[in-house]
Design a protein around this motif. Structure first.
Motif, mmCIF file in Angstrom:
data_model
loop_
_atom_site.group_PDB
_atom_site.id
_atom_site.type_symbol
_atom_site.label_atom_id
_atom_site.label_comp_id
_atom_site.label_asym_id
_atom_site.label_seq_id
_atom_site.Cartn_x
_atom_site.Cartn_y
_atom_site.Cartn_z
ATOM 1 N N PRO A 276 0.826 -1.221 0.000
ATOM 2 C CA PRO A 276 0.000 0.000 0.000
ATOM 3 C C PRO A 276 0.856 1.266 0.000
ATOM 4 N N LYS A 277 0.249 2.386 -0.395
ATOM 5 C CA LYS A 277 0.947 3.665 -0.428
ATOM 6 C C LYS A 277 1.319 4.084 0.987
ATOM 7 N N ALA A 278 2.416 4.810 1.117
ATOM 8 C CA ALA A 278 2.862 5.322 2.411
ATOM 9 C C ALA A 278 1.908 6.420 2.892
ATOM 10 N N PRO A 279 1.807 6.636 4.208
ATOM 11 C CA PRO A 279 0.947 7.711 4.718
ATOM 12 C C PRO A 279 1.451 9.083 4.266
ATOM 13 N N SER A 280 0.582 10.080 4.330
ATOM 14 C CA SER A 280 0.944 11.415 3.848
ATOM 15 C C SER A 280 2.025 12.058 4.703
ATOM 16 N N ASN A 281 2.110 11.699 6.018
ATOM 17 C CA ASN A 281 3.214 12.181 6.855
ATOM 18 C C ASN A 281 3.528 11.135 7.918
ATOM 19 N N PHE A 282 4.701 11.250 8.475
ATOM 20 C CA PHE A 282 5.153 10.300 9.495
ATOM 21 C C PHE A 282 5.336 10.996 10.837
ATOM 22 N N ASN A 283 4.556 12.016 11.096
ATOM 23 C CA ASN A 283 4.664 12.793 12.318
ATOM 24 C C ASN A 283 3.858 12.098 13.422
ATOM 25 N N PHE A 284 4.406 10.994 13.961
ATOM 26 C CA PHE A 284 3.711 10.191 14.949
ATOM 27 C C PHE A 284 4.272 10.379 16.356
ATOM 28 N N CYS A 285 5.193 11.306 16.555
ATOM 29 C CA CYS A 285 5.861 11.401 17.858
ATOM 30 C C CYS A 285 5.258 12.516 18.705
ATOM 31 N N TYR A 286 5.559 12.456 20.009
ATOM 32 C CA TYR A 286 5.108 13.443 20.968
ATOM 33 C C TYR A 286 6.332 14.017 21.651
ATOM 34 N N ASP A 287 6.418 15.325 21.789
ATOM 35 C CA ASP A 287 7.568 15.987 22.387
ATOM 36 C C ASP A 287 7.369 16.046 23.905
ATOM 37 N N PHE A 288 8.046 15.151 24.651
ATOM 38 C CA PHE A 288 7.891 15.113 26.101
ATOM 39 C C PHE A 288 8.625 16.253 26.793
ATOM 40 N N SER A 289 9.537 16.929 26.123
ATOM 41 C CA SER A 289 10.280 17.998 26.774
ATOM 42 C C SER A 289 9.345 19.142 27.183
ATOM 43 N N GLN A 290 8.275 19.362 26.448
ATOM 44 C CA GLN A 290 7.315 20.403 26.796
ATOM 45 C C GLN A 290 6.493 20.022 28.026
#
Length: 108
Positions: free
Chosen positions: A91-105
């Motif tokens: 299948p085609k890749a997702p439109s973005n790979f922004n799956f992370c969460y910034d714990f530093s905030q």
């Protein structure tokens, strides 16, 4: 001393708990999974990222399913059922790979 019912609930919570420790100022992230399945998925995934073997009962169960499927496919081949030589399309890749969460905030 805890009553038996409360002890069972406490033990269930302990069975679903895991922590991720990291070197930066001795912080750790503590988690309690919502189910045994989620616990197995998280701990197996973390073990893979650390280069360790997956060891959960879910992994063993899914491995048994895959092995039994492989045996069934090999038996089909013996009965002259054609099995394709090529894999199905990826299948085609997702439109973005922004799956992370910034714990530093969250630490501030």
């Amino acid at each position: 001393q805890l009553c038996p019912g409360l002890w069972l609930v406490w033990q269930e919570v302990l069975d679903l708990a895991f922590s991720i420790s990291y070197d930066v100022e001795e912080y750790s992230l503590n988690f309690i999974a919502s189910s045994r399945t989620d616990f197995c998925l998280w701990t197996d995934g973390l073990n893979v990222l650390l280069g360790k073997e997956m060891s959960s009962e879910s992994m063993r169960s899914e491995l048994e399913i895959l092995l039994s499927m492989e045996i069934k496919l090999r038996l089909l081949d013996l009965e002259n059922v054609p099995i394709p030589d090529t894999a199905p399309p990826i299948p085609k890749a997702p439109s973005n790979f922004n799956f992370c969460y910034d714990f530093s905030q969250a630490e501030q």
